[in-house]
Write a protein that holds these residues in place. Structure first.
Motif, short mmCIF file in Angstrom:
data_model
loop_
_atom_site.label_atom_id
_atom_site.label_comp_id
_atom_site.label_asym_id
_atom_site.label_seq_id
_atom_site.Cartn_x
_atom_site.Cartn_y
_atom_site.Cartn_z
N ASN A 19 144.06 155.81 108.75
CA ASN A 19 143.56 157.02 108.09
C ASN A 19 142.96 156.80 106.72
O ASN A 19 142.89 157.73 105.92
CB ASN A 19 144.71 158.04 107.98
N ILE A 23 139.92 156.28 105.63
CA ILE A 23 138.69 157.00 105.28
C ILE A 23 139.07 158.44 104.91
O ILE A 23 138.66 158.96 103.88
CB ILE A 23 137.69 156.97 106.47
N VAL A 63 142.05 145.25 92.43
CA VAL A 63 141.79 144.18 93.40
C VAL A 63 141.44 144.83 94.73
O VAL A 63 142.28 145.51 95.34
CB VAL A 63 143.02 143.26 93.58
N GLY A 91 137.51 145.44 112.82
CA GLY A 91 138.04 145.47 111.45
C GLY A 91 139.56 145.41 111.50
O GLY A 91 140.18 145.64 112.55
N TYR A 131 138.22 157.21 122.16
CA TYR A 131 137.42 158.27 121.55
C TYR A 131 135.95 157.86 121.53
O TYR A 131 135.63 156.68 121.60
CB TYR A 131 137.90 158.58 120.13
N GLN A 135 138.65 147.23 117.49
CA GLN A 135 137.27 146.90 117.87
C GLN A 135 136.50 148.18 118.17
O GLN A 135 137.08 149.18 118.61
CB GLN A 135 137.28 146.00 119.11
N GLY A 192 137.58 146.14 96.94
CA GLY A 192 136.51 147.12 96.86
C GLY A 192 136.24 147.79 98.19
O GLY A 192 135.10 148.04 98.57
N VAL A 210 134.43 137.09 94.39
CA VAL A 210 135.46 136.36 93.63
C VAL A 210 136.81 136.74 94.22
O VAL A 210 137.07 137.90 94.51
CB VAL A 210 135.40 136.75 92.13
N GLU A 211 137.68 135.73 94.40
CA GLU A 211 138.99 135.99 94.99
C GLU A 211 140.03 136.25 93.91
O GLU A 211 140.18 135.44 92.98
CB GLU A 211 139.42 134.78 95.83
N TYR A 265 146.33 152.21 107.00
CA TYR A 265 146.36 152.04 108.45
C TYR A 265 145.19 152.75 109.15
O TYR A 265 144.05 152.37 108.96
CB TYR A 265 147.73 152.46 109.00
N LEU A 307 148.89 138.63 97.64
CA LEU A 307 148.75 138.58 96.18
C LEU A 307 150.12 138.28 95.56
O LEU A 307 151.16 138.70 96.07
CB LEU A 307 148.19 139.91 95.66
N ARG A 311 135.57 140.10 102.07
CA ARG A 311 136.18 139.41 103.22
C ARG A 311 135.66 139.98 104.54
O ARG A 311 135.52 141.20 104.68
CB ARG A 311 137.70 139.60 103.17
C1 FAD Z 1 138.16 150.14 114.24
C2 FAD Z 1 138.70 151.00 113.14
C3 FAD Z 1 138.56 152.38 113.21
C4 FAD Z 1 139.04 153.18 112.17
N1 FAD Z 1 138.82 154.52 112.24
C5 FAD Z 1 139.23 155.31 111.23
C6 FAD Z 1 138.96 156.71 111.26
O1 FAD Z 1 138.33 157.20 112.21
N2 FAD Z 1 139.38 157.47 110.21
C7 FAD Z 1 140.04 156.95 109.15
O2 FAD Z 1 140.41 157.69 108.24
N3 FAD Z 1 140.33 155.62 109.10
C8 FAD Z 1 139.95 154.80 110.11
N4 FAD Z 1 140.22 153.46 110.09
C9 FAD Z 1 141.11 152.96 109.04
C10 FAD Z 1 140.38 152.70 107.74
O3 FAD Z 1 139.22 151.97 107.99
C11 FAD Z 1 141.31 151.92 106.79
O4 FAD Z 1 142.54 152.57 106.63
C12 FAD Z 1 140.68 151.80 105.40
O5 FAD Z 1 139.34 151.39 105.49
C13 FAD Z 1 141.47 150.83 104.53
O6 FAD Z 1 140.77 150.67 103.31
P1 FAD Z 1 141.21 149.59 102.25
O7 FAD Z 1 140.31 149.73 101.10
O8 FAD Z 1 142.67 149.69 102.04
O9 FAD Z 1 141.00 148.19 102.99
P2 FAD Z 1 139.65 147.36 103.26
O10 FAD Z 1 138.53 148.25 103.64
O11 FAD Z 1 140.02 146.28 104.21
O12 FAD Z 1 139.30 146.77 101.86
C14 FAD Z 1 140.06 145.77 101.23
C15 FAD Z 1 139.10 145.00 100.36
O13 FAD Z 1 139.83 144.07 99.58
C16 FAD Z 1 139.06 142.89 99.47
N5 FAD Z 1 140.00 141.81 99.20
C17 FAD Z 1 141.04 141.42 99.94
N6 FAD Z 1 141.72 140.43 99.35
C18 FAD Z 1 141.09 140.19 98.20
C19 FAD Z 1 141.30 139.27 97.15
N7 FAD Z 1 142.34 138.43 97.17
N8 FAD Z 1 140.45 139.26 96.09
C20 FAD Z 1 139.40 140.14 96.05
N9 FAD Z 1 139.15 141.04 97.04
C21 FAD Z 1 139.99 141.06 98.08
C22 FAD Z 1 138.36 142.74 100.80
O14 FAD Z 1 137.18 141.97 100.68
C23 FAD Z 1 138.10 144.20 101.19
O15 FAD Z 1 136.80 144.61 100.85
C24 FAD Z 1 139.72 152.62 111.07
C25 FAD Z 1 139.85 151.23 110.99
C26 FAD Z 1 139.32 150.42 112.01
C27 FAD Z 1 139.44 148.93 111.88
#
Ligand code: FAD
Length: 400
Positions: free
Chosen positions: A349, A351, A14, A319, A265, A241, A16, A180-181, A347, A218, A41
């Motif tokens: 980190n 990426i 769940v 984001g 930064y 932001q 992407g 799809v949710e 949180y 979830l 989302r």
């Molecule tokens: C402004 C900003 C700067 C950042 N800078 C850095 C950086 O310099 N270096 C670094 O390492 N990290 C950085 N981060 C942090 C990093 O972006 C996040 O830790 C990381 O992207 C989280 O990834 P994720 O896949 O867990 O979440 P997300 O990228 O939020 O992905 C979650 C996905 O789940 C999907 N989803 C949610 N609920 C459902 C559901 N019920 N059904 C189906 N799909 C669902 C959403 O559509 C989404 O695509 C930054 C974040 C922000 C906002």
């Protein structure tokens, strides 16, 4: 009979974003059949990130998270090369390094302490005088007092990274069900047996929750009931932001390094773009850019480098960073529902964590163990949120 969303998979993921895609790709590389459910989302963090691969710039000591971040950074060069081959997308990794500026007395003391422990620990860090810093990056503020250069704190173009991960996963055979949710995990005989979605059910041998900040929404579906999970990691959104500046065409880039300070930064990107960030706004499921946010980012970028104030803002976005209650990643198997795994809470980190987290999840799912030490995994385990005594609340499926 329940509506089906296609053939049974070994693993249903769940989410992407980088967390879900990195794990899905790694599982597919190991020969498992994988389906990702991705709702697209607004506010997903991965496409909003600044892309810094910088465990050292802010670290004041070595703990389990620091070790994991450094291990992930070590994996990045190979990760990006493999992704490029698998996806046909060139992921831009920039290894110029990070320059950390101290602008007042407190910053300077902090920088000196950071330099002392990191050099004692044998980490790559250089201490620069103000003149040296301005020789390395002539456009940083004349007010710089001292600087630290972290030659191994790199950056990656995070949007291209997500595109590459998505394409690589698909080319490796991952099925991505888009728009799809997912509502939660189907539990049969006390084990995870698939995912319940708005469009029907998906049967799977194991389930991975990687829904970023929406993971806590979830639920578990047991027979005809909808229940709370007893190890819900309570991931909250922390809005960040970003302003994206454009340098005039034909001019050399203002910076080579990521320029980092205690309050902001700037991240130089190819093609004349310069990202500036960010804000830290907890608790909001709102991904708008605000006037106040933009003003404070612009002021902090100009504090690092006055020349930024003259640039045109080309774009801006926000984001939602997924943060667990203790700020640590959540990686591992649920204590409540065997066969349900989590990869969330990345949180600030996520990426940077992508390669290590993808490998850990794939290891745990396929072998039940990983090369990471047990102590580290314990710190990140979803078990830490387990509340065995929690009553099973009967709930209606949640709104947004
Ligand atoms: C402004 C900003 C700067 C950042 N800078 C850095 C950086 O310099 N270096 C670094 O390492 N990290 C950085 N981060 C942090 C990093 O972006 C996040 O830790 C990381 O992207 C989280 O990834 P994720 O896949 O867990 O979440 P997300 O990228 O939020 O992905 C979650 C996905 O789940 C999907 N989803 C949610 N609920 C459902 C559901 N019920 N059904 C189906 N799909 C669902 C959403 O559509 C989404 O695509 C930054 C974040 C922000 C906002």
């Amino acid at each position: 009979m329940r509506k089906s969303l296609g053939e049974r998979a070994d693993v249903a993921v769940v989410g992407g974003g980088v967390a879900g895609l990195a794990a899905a790709r790694e599982l597919a590389r190991r020969g498992l059949s994988v389906v990702v459910v991705e709702e697209n989302r607004t506010g997903a963090a991965s496409r909003a990130a600044a892309g810094m691969l910088a465990p050292q710039a802010e670290a004041d000591g070595a703990d389990e998270l620091f070790e994991l971040l450094c291990a992930s950074r070590e994996m990045y060069t190979d990760f990006v090369a493999a992704l490029g081959e698998e996806s046909g997308v060139r992921v831009e990794i920039d290894k110029a390094g990070t320059l950390y500026l101290a602008l007042d007395e407190r910053d300077e003391e902090e920088a000196e302490r950071r330099f002392a422990w990191q050099s004692r620990a044998g980490l790559a860090v250089e201490r620069l005088t103000a003149d040296e810093a301005r020789r390395v990056e002539p456009n940083v503020t004349p007010g710089v007092r001292v600087a630290l250069r972290f030659p191994r704190d790199w950056q990656v173009e995070s949007r291209r990274l997500v595109v590459a991960l998505d394409a690589a996963a698909e080319r490796l055979g991952v099925r991505i069900v888009r728009a799809v949710e997912a509502l939660g995990v189907r539990v049969v005989g006390e084990r995870a047996a698939g995912v319940v979605t708005s469009e029907g059910e998906l049967e799977a041998g194991a389930v991975l929750f990687a829904a970023g900040t929406w993971t806590s929404r979830l639920r578990k579906f047991v027979g005809g009931d909808v229940e709370n999970l007893n190890d819900d990691p309570q991931v909250e959104p922390v809005r960040g932001q970003i302003l994206c500046y454009r340098q005039p065409e034909g001019q050399p880039p203002l910076f080579r390094h990521v320029v980092y300070g205690p309050r902001g930064y700037v991240v130089p990107r190819r093609g004349g773009r310069l990202l500036a960030g960010s804000t830290t706004e907890p608790g909001l499921y709102d991904c708008r850019v605000t006037e106040e946010g933009a003003r404070s980012i612009a002021a902090r970028a100009a504090e690092l480098a006055p020349a930024v104030a003259a640039l045109e803002v080309e774009d801006s976005w926000a984001g939602l960073r997924p943060r667990a209650a203790d700020g640590l990643p959540v990686l591992g198997e649920s204590a409540d529902v065997p066969g349900l795994f989590y990869a969330t809470g990345f949180y600030r980190n996520g990426i940077l964590l992508a390669p290590a987290a993808g490998e850990i999840v794939a290891d745990l799912l396929t072998n039940g163990a990983t090369r990471l030490g047990t102590d580290a995994l314990k710190a990140f385990s979803p078990e830490r949120f387990h509340t065995a005594a929690a009553p099973p609340h009967l709930l209606a499926p949640q709104g947004r």
